[in-house]
Design an enzyme around this catalytic site. Structure first.
Site, short mmCIF file in Angstrom:
data_model
loop_
_atom_site.label_atom_id
_atom_site.label_comp_id
_atom_site.label_asym_id
_atom_site.label_seq_id
_atom_site.Cartn_x
_atom_site.Cartn_y
_atom_site.Cartn_z
N TYR A 1 0.78 -1.31 -0.04
CA TYR A 1 0.27 -0.01 0.11
C TYR A 1 1.06 1.23 -0.20
O TYR A 1 0.74 2.16 -0.45
CB TYR A 1 -1.03 -0.13 1.20
CG TYR A 1 -2.07 0.83 1.02
CD1 TYR A 1 -3.06 0.58 -0.10
CD2 TYR A 1 -2.31 1.92 1.87
CE1 TYR A 1 -4.36 1.33 -0.25
CE2 TYR A 1 -3.58 2.62 1.71
CZ TYR A 1 -4.26 2.52 0.68
OH TYR A 1 -5.64 3.40 0.63
N LYS B 1 -3.02 8.59 2.54
CA LYS B 1 -4.24 8.61 3.32
C LYS B 1 -4.13 8.97 4.94
O LYS B 1 -4.90 9.62 5.27
CB LYS B 1 -4.64 6.92 3.51
CG LYS B 1 -5.19 6.47 2.18
CD LYS B 1 -6.39 7.24 1.42
CE LYS B 1 -6.73 6.43 0.31
NZ LYS B 1 -7.87 7.08 -0.20
P1 NAD Z 1 -12.34 3.81 -8.43
O1 NAD Z 1 -11.09 3.54 -9.36
O2 NAD Z 1 -13.35 3.38 -8.95
O3 NAD Z 1 -12.11 5.25 -7.95
C1 NAD Z 1 -11.01 6.33 -7.95
C2 NAD Z 1 -11.34 7.30 -8.85
O4 NAD Z 1 -10.48 8.18 -8.62
C3 NAD Z 1 -11.71 7.29 -10.16
O5 NAD Z 1 -13.16 7.77 -10.42
C4 NAD Z 1 -10.67 8.02 -11.07
O6 NAD Z 1 -11.00 8.73 -12.10
C5 NAD Z 1 -10.33 9.14 -9.85
N1 NAD Z 1 -9.23 9.89 -9.82
C6 NAD Z 1 -7.84 9.69 -10.18
N2 NAD Z 1 -7.08 10.53 -10.23
C7 NAD Z 1 -7.89 11.48 -10.33
C8 NAD Z 1 -7.53 13.00 -10.53
N3 NAD Z 1 -6.39 13.46 -10.61
N4 NAD Z 1 -8.57 13.87 -10.96
C9 NAD Z 1 -9.66 13.26 -10.84
N5 NAD Z 1 -10.35 12.13 -10.26
C10 NAD Z 1 -9.25 11.21 -10.14
O7 NAD Z 1 -11.86 3.02 -7.13
P2 NAD Z 1 -12.46 3.25 -5.65
O8 NAD Z 1 -11.79 1.84 -4.83
O9 NAD Z 1 -13.92 3.40 -5.64
O10 NAD Z 1 -11.60 4.35 -4.86
C11 NAD Z 1 -12.49 5.54 -4.53
C12 NAD Z 1 -11.61 5.78 -3.15
O11 NAD Z 1 -11.96 4.76 -2.14
C13 NAD Z 1 -10.18 6.06 -3.27
O12 NAD Z 1 -9.83 7.28 -2.40
C14 NAD Z 1 -9.70 4.81 -2.62
O13 NAD Z 1 -8.32 5.06 -2.10
C15 NAD Z 1 -10.63 4.62 -1.58
N6 NAD Z 1 -10.62 3.32 -1.01
C16 NAD Z 1 -10.81 2.06 -1.77
C17 NAD Z 1 -10.88 0.83 -1.13
C18 NAD Z 1 -10.98 -0.20 -2.03
O14 NAD Z 1 -10.45 -1.29 -1.46
N7 NAD Z 1 -11.40 -0.20 -3.10
C19 NAD Z 1 -10.83 0.62 0.18
C20 NAD Z 1 -10.60 1.98 1.03
C21 NAD Z 1 -10.51 2.98 0.47
#
Ligand code: NAD
Length: 261
Positions: free
Chosen positions: A161, A168
């Protein structure tokens, strides 16, 4: 889909950043807000994602579907001025955005480059501040709520990570400082710390499948979460039930965060 109260979000306006496809956590949150009656605006990153995001957003009768790269101040200014022109105010900001270079999400953290650090922190942490400062004048006096997404790797070492854990940690600290600044204006700021869910962003983390399997094996409920769990918690936080919760990181991870080694 689970739901709290079908009428809670009627007349409320929500800007959702971070939908890439139907697996995105932001999409689950948007569905919950829509089910509660909220009007929605979505952003997308680049033309290829627009093709995916537009039909999803239209299926929830979105008022606005706009481009936004959170590293671009001019695009952020345009986004919020279009929100102001269309709605005049904003009740909810969903910040569900993160990015790090693939080489910084595997192997040894010690090799992280200056540029890799800058990129991950800019997109994944500073963007919350950049959007909150533009949302503030639209949210003032609206009992508004800002929600971002984080992960346990902010608190403890989760192999691979790496830089995202550092980003984060900065994000979670930013939530506390923003909550302090915006509290007097009745704007609440919270983070949801989600267990692993298979999404596009998650696919960028080396051995993500192992993270999923290990979380299921080790968490107290022996179940992985779904995007719907995240959507339900976000809806709770936006709703009147969450009206005195701010500056917090709330876990929806089947209890994984309480476990020791
Ligand atoms: P996802 O890929 O669907 O979403 C990530 C989003 O970030 C995408 O829509 C992407 O277009 C956007 N993004 C990246 N760079 C960008 C930029 N420069 N400008 C605008 N948008 C940008 O994946 P997700 O898992 O839904 O992630 C959403 C959030 O949840 C993130 O912050 C991720 O770290 C967090 N998260 C995810 C998990 C998991 O296991 N999936 C767990 C905990 C936290």
């Amino acid at each position: 889909m689970s739901n709290l109260n079908p009428k809670w979000f009627e007349g409320k306006k929500a800007l959702v950043l971070g939908v890439a496809n139907e697996r995105s956590l932001a999409w689950s949150i948007a569905q919950h807000l829509h089910q509660g009656g909220a009007q929605l605006a979505f952003t997308f990153l680049g033309d290829s994602l627009e093709r995916r995001v537009r039909p999803l957003a239209e299926s929830l009768q979105a008022d606005l579907i706009l481009p936004c790269n959170v590293t671009d101040d001019a695009q952020l200014d345009t986004l919020f001025s279009q929100i102001k022109d269309k709605w005049g105010s904003l009740d909810y900001l969903i910040h569900s955005v993160a990015f790090a270079n693939k080489e910084d999400l595997e192997g040894r953290f010690v090799t992280t480059s200056r540029e890799g650090f800058r990129m991950a922190l800019d997109v994944s942490a500073y963007s919350l501040i950049a959007t909150a400062q533009r949302a503030e004048p639209l949210m003032e006096g609206h009992e508004a709520s800002i929600i971002t997404l984080t992960y346990y790797g902010a608190k403890k070492v989760v192999p691979n990570y790496n830089i995202m854990g550092v980003a984060k940690a900065a994000l979670e600290a930013s939530v506390r400082y923003l909550a302090y600044d915006l509290g007097p204006k009745k704007i609440r700021v919270n983070a949801i710390s989600a267990g692993p869910v298979k999404t596009l962003a998650a696919a960028g983390i080396r051995n993500f499948k192992t993270m999923l399997a290990s979380s299921q094996e080790k968490n107290p409920l022996h179940e992985n979460i779904s995007g719907d769990d995240v959507g339900a918690l976000a809806a709770f936080l936006c709703s009147p039930l969450g009206k005195h919760i701010t500056g917090s990181t709330l876990y929806v991870d089947s209890g994984a965060h309480i476990m020791g080694g």
